[in-house]
Design an enzyme around this catalytic site. Structure first.
Site, mmCIF file in Angstrom:
data_model
loop_
_atom_site.group_PDB
_atom_site.id
_atom_site.type_symbol
_atom_site.label_atom_id
_atom_site.label_comp_id
_atom_site.label_asym_id
_atom_site.label_seq_id
_atom_site.Cartn_x
_atom_site.Cartn_y
_atom_site.Cartn_z
ATOM 1 N N LYS A 143 54.912 -5.887 -23.943
ATOM 2 C CA LYS A 143 54.810 -6.598 -22.666
ATOM 3 C C LYS A 143 55.388 -7.999 -22.883
ATOM 4 O O LYS A 143 55.013 -8.660 -23.856
ATOM 5 C CB LYS A 143 53.333 -6.679 -22.292
ATOM 6 C CG LYS A 143 53.000 -7.649 -21.179
ATOM 7 C CD LYS A 143 51.565 -7.419 -20.744
ATOM 8 C CE LYS A 143 51.131 -8.458 -19.735
ATOM 9 N NZ LYS A 143 49.998 -7.999 -18.929
ATOM 10 N N GLU A 154 47.293 -0.287 -14.122
ATOM 11 C CA GLU A 154 46.544 -1.036 -15.141
ATOM 12 C C GLU A 154 45.369 -1.732 -14.464
ATOM 13 O O GLU A 154 45.569 -2.553 -13.570
ATOM 14 C CB GLU A 154 47.488 -2.063 -15.783
ATOM 15 C CG GLU A 154 46.809 -3.002 -16.752
ATOM 16 C CD GLU A 154 47.753 -4.104 -17.232
ATOM 17 O OE1 GLU A 154 48.984 -3.891 -17.287
ATOM 18 O OE2 GLU A 154 47.242 -5.199 -17.532
ATOM 19 N N ARG A 198 38.967 -8.005 -16.081
ATOM 20 C CA ARG A 198 38.679 -9.406 -15.752
ATOM 21 C C ARG A 198 37.498 -9.533 -14.821
ATOM 22 O O ARG A 198 37.063 -10.647 -14.524
ATOM 23 C CB ARG A 198 39.866 -10.025 -14.996
ATOM 24 C CG ARG A 198 41.137 -10.082 -15.750
ATOM 25 C CD ARG A 198 42.110 -10.920 -14.954
ATOM 26 N NE ARG A 198 43.479 -10.548 -15.240
ATOM 27 C CZ ARG A 198 44.514 -11.035 -14.598
ATOM 28 N NH1 ARG A 198 44.352 -11.897 -13.619
ATOM 29 N NH2 ARG A 198 45.729 -10.649 -14.917
ATOM 30 N N THR A 257 44.234 -6.761 -19.820
ATOM 31 C CA THR A 257 43.554 -8.008 -20.205
ATOM 32 C C THR A 257 42.571 -7.767 -21.352
ATOM 33 O O THR A 257 41.454 -8.299 -21.348
ATOM 34 C CB THR A 257 42.819 -8.675 -19.008
ATOM 35 O OG1 THR A 257 43.602 -8.521 -17.813
ATOM 36 C CG2 THR A 257 42.647 -10.166 -19.244
HETATM 37 O O1 ELE Z 1 45.749 -9.849 -17.553
HETATM 38 C C1 ELE Z 1 46.604 -9.638 -18.397
HETATM 39 O O2 ELE Z 1 46.464 -8.871 -19.339
HETATM 40 C C2 ELE Z 1 47.867 -10.353 -18.328
HETATM 41 O O3 ELE Z 1 48.639 -10.290 -19.225
HETATM 42 C C3 ELE Z 1 48.196 -11.104 -17.169
HETATM 43 C C4 ELE Z 1 48.753 -10.308 -16.007
HETATM 44 O O4 ELE Z 1 49.614 -9.306 -16.406
HETATM 45 C C5 ELE Z 1 49.407 -11.269 -15.118
HETATM 46 O O5 ELE Z 1 48.466 -12.253 -14.785
HETATM 47 C C6 ELE Z 1 49.986 -10.702 -13.864
HETATM 48 O O6 ELE Z 1 50.698 -11.755 -13.295
HETATM 49 P P1 ELE Z 1 51.176 -11.810 -11.796
HETATM 50 O O7 ELE Z 1 51.806 -10.501 -11.470
HETATM 51 O O8 ELE Z 1 52.139 -12.947 -11.752
HETATM 52 O O9 ELE Z 1 49.939 -12.083 -11.004
#
Ligand code: ELE
Length: 216
Positions: free
Chosen positions: A131, A43, A47, A71
């Protein structure tokens, strides 16, 4: 037959790496490193300014990988993602307008949920693969266990807070298809071009998951 989100998550198991690509020149090496560690689905989060270009490059050069856009928080991003070659779309939550944009784009969609009412809303829109974001350690493990009863047939991809230490606790749950996260591709290792270490992180996740009985 067209690709469904259910199939994407099955392919992704155990881990769907969530990529934040700051430097597009590193995108292909990063994707190759993850692929070498056993990753089949990625994915790329929208961002960063060149995220769509990074996604397009990975799609073009690494046809063995399934590549999604993450995102997605604005409706117009669905078409942009599709045009860049995304094969699926992921959002941290879901709204009526995002669901409509996902539908219009024709992309398989993984909407984010956090509560029973959000699960019900996603069900109303026709989604069965969701998700769970953010995945808050044991509290989320308990919640997913509770979701098993009322939400028969719904499969989750917990993301946000997954690490090598809690990965198996989530993957053991029968309603968890796979987990997502950035821990397999951390920013410091990407910046350092530490591709072997990234391959190693992905391989460790796959190895840990191999110790589990397959889901029925
Ligand atoms: O960007 C998106 O669409 C989200 O939903 C957030 C990410 O999936 C998380 O920020 C991942 O989180 P970590 O693995 O804890 O760094």
């Amino acid at each position: 037959m067209s690709l469904t989100m259910d199939v994407v998550l099955q392919q992704a198991r155990p881990v769907l790496p969530v990529l934040v690509i700051e430097d597009i020149s590193l995108a292909l090496d990063l994707a190759r490193a993850l692929h070498a560690g056993g990753v089949r689905v990625l994915e790329v989060t929208l961002r960063t300014p060149r995220a769509l270009d990074a996604l397009a490059a990975v799609r073009k050069e690494l046809p063995d990988l399934l590549v999604g856009a993450g995102t997605l928080i604005h409706t117009e991003q669905f078409l942009e993602a599709r045009e860049a070659g995304a094969q699926f779309a992921v959002s941290p939550g879901c709204t009526e307008r995002l669901a409509a944009a996902a539908e219009d784009s024709g992309l398989p969609y993984l909407p984010g949920v956090m509560t029973p009412s959000e699960v019900l809303l996603a069900l109303e829109y026709g989604y069965r693969s969701l998700k769970l974001f953010p995945a808050n350690g044991n509290a989320s493990v308990k919640m997913l266990k509770s979701f098993k009863g009322p939400f028969t047939g719904i499969r989750f991809c917990p993301t946000g807070g997954i690490t090598q230490d809690n990965l198996l606790t989530f993957l053991r749950l029968p309603n968890v298809a796979c987990v997502g996260g950035t821990w397999v591709a951390p920013a410091n290792l990407i910046r350092a071009r530490a591709w072997d270490q990234i391959t190693q992180l992905a391989a460790e996740a796959c190895e840990l998951a191999n110790s589990l009985e397959p889901h029925a």
